[in-house]
Design a protein around this motif. Structure first.
Motif, PDB file in Angstrom:
ATOM      1  N   LEU A   1       0.820  -1.204   0.000  1.00 38.06           N
ATOM      2  CA  LEU A   1       0.000   0.000   0.000  1.00 38.06           C
ATOM      3  C   LEU A   1       0.858   1.259   0.000  1.00 38.06           C
ATOM      4  O   LEU A   1       1.948   1.275   0.578  1.00 38.06           O
ATOM      5  N   SER A   2       0.344   2.314  -0.613  1.00 37.77           N
ATOM      6  CA  SER A   2       0.982   3.620  -0.507  1.00 37.77           C
ATOM      7  C   SER A   2       0.747   4.171   0.897  1.00 37.77           C
ATOM      8  O   SER A   2      -0.064   3.647   1.665  1.00 37.77           O
ATOM      9  N   ASP A   3       1.452   5.219   1.246  1.00 36.90           N
ATOM     10  CA  ASP A   3       1.343   5.795   2.591  1.00 36.90           C
ATOM     11  C   ASP A   3      -0.087   6.228   2.916  1.00 36.90           C
ATOM     12  O   ASP A   3      -0.541   6.093   4.058  1.00 36.90           O
ATOM     13  N   ASP A   4      -0.799   6.754   1.926  1.00 34.70           N
ATOM     14  CA  ASP A   4      -2.182   7.199   2.168  1.00 34.70           C
ATOM     15  C   ASP A   4      -3.203   6.087   1.916  1.00 34.70           C
ATOM     16  O   ASP A   4      -4.406   6.309   2.021  1.00 34.70           O
ATOM     17  N   GLU A   5      -2.712   4.869   1.588  1.00 33.19           N
ATOM     18  CA  GLU A   5      -3.526   3.673   1.374  1.00 33.19           C
ATOM     19  C   GLU A   5      -4.533   3.833   0.229  1.00 33.19           C
ATOM     20  O   GLU A   5      -5.543   3.127   0.163  1.00 33.19           O
ATOM     21  N   LYS A   6      -4.223   4.722  -0.699  1.00 32.46           N
ATOM     22  CA  LYS A   6      -5.103   4.914  -1.849  1.00 32.46           C
ATOM     23  C   LYS A   6      -4.606   4.185  -3.093  1.00 32.46           C
ATOM     24  O   LYS A   6      -5.319   4.096  -4.092  1.00 32.46           O
ATOM     25  N   ILE A   7      -3.354   3.694  -3.017  1.00 30.44           N
ATOM     26  CA  ILE A   7      -2.772   2.965  -4.148  1.00 30.44           C
ATOM     27  C   ILE A   7      -2.266   1.616  -3.637  1.00 30.44           C
ATOM     28  O   ILE A   7      -1.601   1.548  -2.605  1.00 30.44           O
ATOM     29  N   THR A   8      -2.592   0.564  -4.368  1.00 28.15           N
ATOM     30  CA  THR A   8      -2.168  -0.785  -4.013  1.00 28.15           C
ATOM     31  C   THR A   8      -1.488  -1.424  -5.218  1.00 28.15           C
ATOM     32  O   THR A   8      -1.927  -1.220  -6.358  1.00 28.15           O
ATOM     33  N   ILE A   9      -0.445  -2.217  -4.962  1.00 27.85           N
ATOM     34  CA  ILE A   9       0.282  -2.837  -6.057  1.00 27.85           C
ATOM     35  C   ILE A   9       0.612  -4.297  -5.768  1.00 27.85           C
ATOM     36  O   ILE A   9       0.895  -4.666  -4.623  1.00 27.85           O
ATOM     37  N   THR A  10       0.513  -5.122  -6.804  1.00 28.00           N
ATOM     38  CA  THR A  10       1.149  -6.438  -6.822  1.00 28.00           C
ATOM     39  C   THR A  10       2.051  -6.456  -8.052  1.00 28.00           C
ATOM     40  O   THR A  10       1.683  -5.917  -9.103  1.00 28.00           O
ATOM     41  N   PHE A  11       3.200  -7.076  -7.914  1.00 27.74           N
ATOM     42  CA  PHE A  11       4.228  -6.962  -8.949  1.00 27.74           C
ATOM     43  C   PHE A  11       5.054  -8.240  -8.998  1.00 27.74           C
ATOM     44  O   PHE A  11       5.586  -8.691  -7.992  1.00 27.74           O
ATOM     45  N   ASN A  12       5.111  -8.843 -10.174  1.00 25.49           N
ATOM     46  CA  ASN A  12       5.911 -10.049 -10.389  1.00 25.49           C
ATOM     47  C   ASN A  12       7.094  -9.697 -11.276  1.00 25.49           C
ATOM     48  O   ASN A  12       6.921  -9.159 -12.368  1.00 25.49           O
ATOM     49  N   GLY A  13       8.309  -9.973 -10.794  1.00 27.65           N
ATOM     50  CA  GLY A  13       9.487  -9.706 -11.620  1.00 27.65           C
ATOM     51  C   GLY A  13      10.565  -8.952 -10.868  1.00 27.65           C
ATOM     52  O   GLY A  13      10.639  -8.990  -9.641  1.00 27.65           O
ATOM     53  N   GLU A  14      11.397  -8.258 -11.623  1.00 32.74           N
ATOM     54  CA  GLU A  14      12.479  -7.450 -11.052  1.00 32.74           C
ATOM     55  C   GLU A  14      12.673  -6.183 -11.881  1.00 32.74           C
ATOM     56  O   GLU A  14      12.604  -6.225 -13.111  1.00 32.74           O
ATOM     57  N   ILE A  15      12.924  -5.069 -11.192  1.00 30.91           N
ATOM     58  CA  ILE A  15      13.306  -3.823 -11.852  1.00 30.91           C
ATOM     59  C   ILE A  15      14.813  -3.672 -11.619  1.00 30.91           C
ATOM     60  O   ILE A  15      15.250  -3.387 -10.505  1.00 30.91           O
ATOM     61  N   TYR A  16      15.598  -3.870 -12.650  1.00 37.30           N
ATOM     62  CA  TYR A  16      17.054  -3.918 -12.481  1.00 37.30           C
ATOM     63  C   TYR A  16      17.658  -2.570 -12.115  1.00 37.30           C
ATOM     64  O   TYR A  16      18.669  -2.502 -11.411  1.00 37.30           O
TER      65      TYR A  16
END
Length: 280
Positions: A22-37
């Motif tokens: 969650l973002s600090d204000d809990e208005k954005i949520t993410i799931t993410f598969n992989g890697e950002i190099y």
């Protein structure tokens, strides 16, 4: 709406790197598969803009990149990824995939539901979806040994194209698709063979170096062929404790020999695992 994630921890093994995040204000949520190099480079840029980070994960870097740049974040990422991001304030769902489609992202949509996942079998677990064959997808699968995005072998289950993202309106599930990158088309002229070799060698070294960052042990599956052997050799100067393993099976003697010779030459630990085939 529900988001679920089963994590294979590679960067930041602590619970601070868990997902959904969650973002600090809990208005954005993410799931993410992989890697950002290149996430460390992007993180420094965001910190200079005043952002504070709770974790050392690349997931949080994506989250704050969206807060700063919105969907313009995608061209900044060097990596392999499938991202699902929910913006409750804007009532948007964003599904995004890496430039060449290394990480899969599938979705199903009808008038009643929207379901997405990294694997089709996960989507089929949903009770509202009846699996039906898409014969055109089956045809391309036989022709190319894979289906061609956006089609799959199932009706109404689609594969998100590489280098694209889908923007869904959470109020009515209408969607728009955008492509954020294309293969470069400019031609290089008057380049000598020596210059080309030097440039490719430099780019390969840089690419290998960026992909070695992890909070777990890194190993190489070295088959003895050109590609895996070259990558392993390139990795050694950047990660001295890298090791390798090779699968030995019937008729693979020359490959195992080549892999063992390279491991000895660059002085790395090398394990050979025998795979026995039995007839029943």
């Amino acid at each position: 709406m529900a988001l679920g994630f089963r994590r294979l921890s590679i960067v930041d093994l602590s619970e601070k790197g868990h997902q959904p995040m969650l973002s600090d204000d809990e208005k954005i949520t993410i799931t993410f598969n992989g890697e950002i190099y290149n996430f460390k480079k992007i993180r420094k840029e965001l910190e200079a803009l005043g952002y504070y980070f709770k974790s050392n994960s690349d997931t949080e870097v994506i989250l704050k990149s969206y807060e700063e740049w919105g969907t313009e974040m995608f061209p900044r990422f060097d990596g392999m990824f499938a991202i699902a991001l929910v913006d409750l304030e804007k009532q948007k769902l964003i599904l995004g995939r890496d430039r060449v489609g290394l990480k899969p992202l599938f979705y199903f949509k009808n008038e009643n539901a929207l379901v997405w996942a990294s694997e089709i079998k996960s989507i089929l677990k949903n009770g509202c979806i009846k699996p039906e064959i898409n014969w055109n997808g089956v045809y391309t699968n036989f022709l190319f040994q894979t289906t061609l995005a956006p089609e799959t072998c199932f009706q109404n289950i689609f594969s998100l194209e590489p280098a694209s993202f889908l923007l869904f309106d959470l109020n009515d599930l209408t969607s728009s698709k955008y492509f954020y990158w294309n293969f470069p088309t400019e031609k290089l002229e008057n380049v000598t063979e020596e210059e080309a070799v030097e440039k490719v060698d430099k780019l390969l070294s840089e690419s290998v170096k960026e992909q070695l960052f992890a909070d777990v042990s890194v190993t190489s599956m070295m088959s003895g062929g050109i590609d895996s052997t070259l990558i392993t050799a390139k990795a050694k100067p950047f990660k001295n404790d890298i090791n390798a393993f090779t699968i030995s099976y019937q008729f693979s003697e020359s490959e195992v020999k080549n892999a063992s010779l390279m491991a000895e030459k660059i002085n790395i630990q090398h394990d050979v695992k025998k795979f026995l085939m039995k007839r029943f």
